[in-house]
Design a protein around this motif. Structure first.
Motif, short mmCIF file in Angstrom:
data_model
loop_
_atom_site.label_atom_id
_atom_site.label_comp_id
_atom_site.label_asym_id
_atom_site.label_seq_id
_atom_site.Cartn_x
_atom_site.Cartn_y
_atom_site.Cartn_z
N ALA A 1 0.84 -1.20 0.00
CA ALA A 1 0.00 0.00 0.00
C ALA A 1 0.87 1.25 0.00
N LEU A 2 2.01 1.20 0.68
CA LEU A 2 2.95 2.33 0.66
C LEU A 2 3.45 2.59 -0.75
N PHE A 3 3.86 1.54 -1.46
CA PHE A 3 4.32 1.72 -2.83
C PHE A 3 3.19 2.19 -3.74
N LEU A 4 1.98 1.69 -3.52
CA LEU A 4 0.84 2.14 -4.31
C LEU A 4 0.54 3.60 -4.03
N GLY A 5 0.66 4.01 -2.77
CA GLY A 5 0.45 5.42 -2.41
C GLY A 5 1.47 6.32 -3.07
N LEU A 6 2.73 5.89 -3.09
CA LEU A 6 3.76 6.67 -3.77
C LEU A 6 3.47 6.81 -5.26
N TYR A 7 2.97 5.73 -5.86
CA TYR A 7 2.60 5.78 -7.26
C TYR A 7 1.45 6.76 -7.48
N ALA A 8 0.45 6.72 -6.59
CA ALA A 8 -0.71 7.61 -6.74
C ALA A 8 -0.31 9.06 -6.58
N VAL A 9 0.57 9.36 -5.63
CA VAL A 9 1.03 10.73 -5.44
C VAL A 9 1.81 11.19 -6.66
N ARG A 10 2.66 10.32 -7.19
CA ARG A 10 3.44 10.68 -8.38
C ARG A 10 2.53 10.92 -9.57
N ARG A 11 1.53 10.07 -9.70
CA ARG A 11 0.59 10.20 -10.82
C ARG A 11 -0.25 11.48 -10.68
N ALA A 12 -0.67 11.79 -9.45
CA ALA A 12 -1.50 12.97 -9.22
C ALA A 12 -0.71 14.26 -9.41
N SER A 13 0.59 14.21 -9.19
CA SER A 13 1.40 15.42 -9.36
C SER A 13 1.70 15.72 -10.82
N GLY A 14 1.33 14.80 -11.69
CA GLY A 14 1.51 15.04 -13.12
C GLY A 14 2.92 14.76 -13.60
N ALA A 15 3.65 13.92 -12.91
CA ALA A 15 5.01 13.59 -13.33
C ALA A 15 4.97 12.84 -14.65
N ARG A 16 6.02 13.01 -15.42
CA ARG A 16 6.06 12.32 -16.72
C ARG A 16 6.26 10.83 -16.51
N ALA A 17 5.95 10.06 -17.52
CA ALA A 17 6.06 8.60 -17.43
C ALA A 17 7.52 8.19 -17.23
N MET A 18 7.71 7.13 -16.49
CA MET A 18 9.06 6.63 -16.24
C MET A 18 9.57 5.89 -17.47
N SER A 19 10.87 5.85 -17.61
CA SER A 19 11.45 5.05 -18.67
C SER A 19 11.27 3.58 -18.34
N SER A 20 11.43 2.72 -19.31
CA SER A 20 11.25 1.29 -19.06
C SER A 20 12.28 0.78 -18.07
N GLY A 21 13.49 1.31 -18.12
CA GLY A 21 14.52 0.91 -17.17
C GLY A 21 14.18 1.35 -15.75
N GLY A 22 13.64 2.55 -15.62
CA GLY A 22 13.23 3.03 -14.30
C GLY A 22 12.08 2.23 -13.73
N ALA A 23 11.12 1.89 -14.59
CA ALA A 23 9.98 1.08 -14.14
C ALA A 23 10.44 -0.30 -13.70
N LEU A 24 11.39 -0.88 -14.43
CA LEU A 24 11.94 -2.18 -14.05
C LEU A 24 12.66 -2.08 -12.70
N LEU A 25 13.41 -1.02 -12.49
CA LEU A 25 14.11 -0.82 -11.23
C LEU A 25 13.14 -0.69 -10.07
N VAL A 26 12.04 0.03 -10.26
CA VAL A 26 11.03 0.18 -9.20
C VAL A 26 10.37 -1.17 -8.92
N GLN A 27 10.06 -1.94 -9.95
CA GLN A 27 9.45 -3.25 -9.74
C GLN A 27 10.40 -4.18 -9.00
#
Length: 86
Positions: free
Chosen positions: A33-59
């Motif tokens: 839920a903490l990671f989901l909350g961080l994702y929601a805050v990032r999404r709500a702030s209008g941040a640009r999409a992560m690169s595929s490498g960054g998304a893999l690193l977060v996963q």
């Protein structure tokens, strides 16, 4: 293929997830839920999409955090053995 589901020892899995204070399933739920909350805050702030490498690193970080939580006692014992041996 489904026979593997019938042969699984679900009682042992339940015992592992229900062990601890608070129970393991609750700790996993809160961590994710903490990671989901961080994702929601990032999404709500209008941040640009992560690169595929960054998304893999977060996963991988989420997976590592979950594994560390599941094997917390073994990791603590291992780290304790490193500090005692020094």
């Amino acid at each position: 293929m489904l026979e593997y589901l019938y042969l699984a020892r679900w009682d042992q899995a339940y015992d592992v997830l229900a062990a601890g204070n608070p129970p393991m399933f609750l700790r996993l739920l809160l961590l994710n839920a903490l990671f989901l909350g961080l994702y929601a805050v990032r999404r709500a702030s209008g941040a640009r999409a992560m690169s595929s490498g960054g998304a893999l690193l977060v996963q991988l970080a989420v997976l590592a955090a979950n594994l560390l939580l599941l094997y917390q006692s073994q990791v603590q014992d291992y780290l304790r053995s490193l500090t005692i041996g020094s």
